[in-house]
Design an enzyme around this catalytic site. Structure first.
Site, mmCIF file in Angstrom:
data_model
loop_
_atom_site.group_PDB
_atom_site.id
_atom_site.type_symbol
_atom_site.label_atom_id
_atom_site.label_comp_id
_atom_site.label_asym_id
_atom_site.label_seq_id
_atom_site.Cartn_x
_atom_site.Cartn_y
_atom_site.Cartn_z
ATOM 1 N N GLU A 156 51.360 -28.715 13.037
ATOM 2 C CA GLU A 156 51.000 -29.883 12.451
ATOM 3 C C GLU A 156 50.428 -30.751 13.685
ATOM 4 O O GLU A 156 49.639 -31.339 13.462
ATOM 5 C CB GLU A 156 52.425 -30.200 12.072
ATOM 6 N N TRP B 161 50.519 -35.497 -1.050
ATOM 7 C CA TRP B 161 50.886 -36.751 0.459
ATOM 8 C C TRP B 161 48.803 -37.730 0.294
ATOM 9 O O TRP B 161 48.564 -36.863 0.482
ATOM 10 C CB TRP B 161 51.047 -36.251 2.104
ATOM 11 N N ASP C 102 53.512 -42.125 12.014
ATOM 12 C CA ASP C 102 54.825 -42.901 11.510
ATOM 13 C C ASP C 102 55.656 -42.989 13.332
ATOM 14 O O ASP C 102 56.293 -44.395 12.477
ATOM 15 C CB ASP C 102 55.501 -40.914 11.096
HETATM 16 C C1 GLC Z 1 53.680 -37.433 8.253
HETATM 17 C C2 GLC Z 1 52.118 -37.792 9.509
HETATM 18 C C3 GLC Z 1 51.474 -38.125 8.048
HETATM 19 C C4 GLC Z 1 51.306 -37.439 7.210
HETATM 20 C C5 GLC Z 1 52.603 -36.512 6.194
HETATM 21 C C6 GLC Z 1 52.864 -35.123 5.492
HETATM 22 O O1 GLC Z 1 54.735 -38.050 7.742
HETATM 23 O O2 GLC Z 1 53.152 -38.759 10.477
HETATM 24 O O3 GLC Z 1 50.331 -38.825 8.785
HETATM 25 O O4 GLC Z 1 50.535 -37.201 6.092
HETATM 26 O O5 GLC Z 1 52.940 -36.253 7.791
HETATM 27 O O6 GLC Z 1 51.695 -34.199 6.102
#
Ligand code: GLC
Length: 436
Positions: free
Chosen positions: A400, A32, A168
């Site tokens: 997280e 990501w 999100d």
């Molecule tokens: C979720 C979070 C996003 C992050 C992803 C991977 O989608 O909202 O901000 O980049 O997870 O960790």
């Protein structure tokens, strides 16, 4: 503290996949964008080689128009939805031929991450050589944003999907989703097999997410068509702050490298305009913080989130505004019974202490707020944010996101979402190493 450092390094080492890192093993099994940036900052403290590879791999997936995708699908995986077959990045004529990816992006962290790596580096010459090999890709990315994501030439770039914001399922999007009526899609969620559904978005919310992507796909991810047709079109204070911070970082790095006067002049022009846009259009006079602007429906979104305070990370806010913003943060988000900083206004009825971006504390936002408070000399508050962040991880683990309510960390499970989460580990390492 030594133990915590060791554990953080173990999390990062475990999530390293030979060239890039996954944010969390099962829940997020690919690379990501903004995660990679934060992860590189963590690695820079003890393994610069991995930090460099992390960024080089991400930038290797850049498209020919400068765009950097939010997920790079390095490997097939059936633990994630929606995967490469859904996103179909190949629809865009300039997409990477080497990697499958999504057709959306995420907050532009790479510029300031390169500068952070330089700051942390023990071998500045070697890090500078690496930066020299990558920096033009980041410049090209910023050029992409100002060329294609700012159709009215306001210095503010738009995002066309809530996943581009990184935040999100924030309640700020609720009223936009209320203007849409997407079909009910048939699909199998994967996230809720790894994480309690109460901590994740609903199926109906996913219908909206998929619908926006389908509209973009119908037009082969054309920026012009998206600007014209996407029901979701937002100027986000967090996203634009990071772009400004990254512009600034590129200016500093090009100055160190020498020989790049044209690029420096261009970056300064972009920043001048961007800062003007932030301080007028995205500042909410009544709420006295920065807010999101709904471009499609031409209205500000009047809610306070942790993104509302993020501009202090980029040093363009007047002293008076900083003072007001931080008082609001303390007043609404910072009571003695709470850890800083909830992702959404705890005094608002839409606040949900467990659900993802609708309330919980996130370490990446805390890290930015810590840095902003330091830059503006609010050292007592900086210290509190650092202490709170270390304490939640010590008490609840490398999750997280976390419950902001202190009593939950004593009586119950207060870390939510994915476990052994990479940026929580990476930024904790950087916080522990920081001077205050
Ligand atoms: C979720 C979070 C996003 C992050 C992803 C991977 O989608 O909202 O901000 O980049 O997870 O960790």
């Amino acid at each position: 503290m030594k133990n915590l450092v060791k554990q953080a390094q173990q999390v990062l080492n475990k999530n390293w996949k030979d060239g890039f890192s996954v944010p969390s093993a099962k829940l997020y099994p690919f690379q990501w964008l903004w995660d990679s940036g934060f992860i590189a900052i963590g690695f820079a403290h003890y393994d610069m080689d991995k930090a460099e590879k992390e960024i080089a791999t991400l930038l290797d997936a850049q498209w020919d128009n400068g765009f950097i995708p939010h997920i790079v699908f390095h490997t097939p995986s059936d633990t994630y939805f929606p995967g490469p077959e859904f996103h179909q990045s190949e629809l865009h004529p300039l997409s990477s031929k080497k990697y499958k990816s999504t057709g959306m992006t995420q907050p532009p962290v790479t510029g300031f991450v390169l500068e952070e790596m330089y700051r942390i580096s023990q071998d500045k010459n070697s890090t500078l050589a690496f930066i020299k090999s990558q920096i033009d890709k980041v410049f090209l990315n910023h050029e992409y944003f100002y060329k294609h994501r700012d159709p009215n030439n306001e210095g503010l770039v738009y995002i066309y999907h809530n996943w581009e914001s990184g935040t999100d399922n924030s309640p700020i999007w609720d009223d936009i989703f209320a203007t849409m009526n997407p079909p009910h899609y048939e699909f199998t969620r994967r996230d809720t097999t790894h994480v309690d559904a109460a901590e994740r978005p609903t199926n109906r919310e996913y219908d909206h997410y998929l619908h926006i992507i389908n509209i973009a796909k119908e037009h082969n991810y054309s920026d012009e068509k998206i600007a014209e047709l996407s029901p979701f079109l937002i100027q986000d204070p967090l996203f634009n702050t990071m772009l400004i911070k990254s512009n600034e970082a590129l200016i500093n790095l090009y100055e160190i490298l020498g020989d790049n006067q044209d690029k420096i002049a261009q970056l300064k022009l972009w920043n001048q305009k961007a800062i003007g846009g932030m301080n007028t259009k995205l500042y909410h006079d009544e709420l006295q913080v920065y807010t999101h602007f709904d471009v499609r429906n031409n209205r500000p979104i009047p809610f306070i989130t942790s993104s509302s305070f993020a501009p202090i990370f980029a040093n363009f806010v007047s002293q008076q505004r900083v003072e007001n913003m931080l008082n609001i943060m303390l007043d609404k988000f910072g009571g003695e019974d709470k850890y800083l900083c909830a992702s959404f206004d705890p005094t608002n009825e839409r606040f949900d202490p467990k659900k993802y971006w609708r309330g919980p504390v996130w370490v990446n936002l805390n890290w930015m707020l810590y840095r902003g408070c330091r830059a503006y000399d609010y050292n007592t508050l900086a210290e509190r944010i650092k202490k709170d962040t270390i304490e939640i991880v010590e008490k609840s683990g490398f999750y997280e996101y976390f419950d902001a309510r202190k009593e939950i960390h004593i009586s119950d499970k207060a870390g939510y979402g994915g476990g052994d989460f990479s940026w929580t580990a990476a930024l904790l390492l950087d916080l522990i190493e920081s001077d205050l």
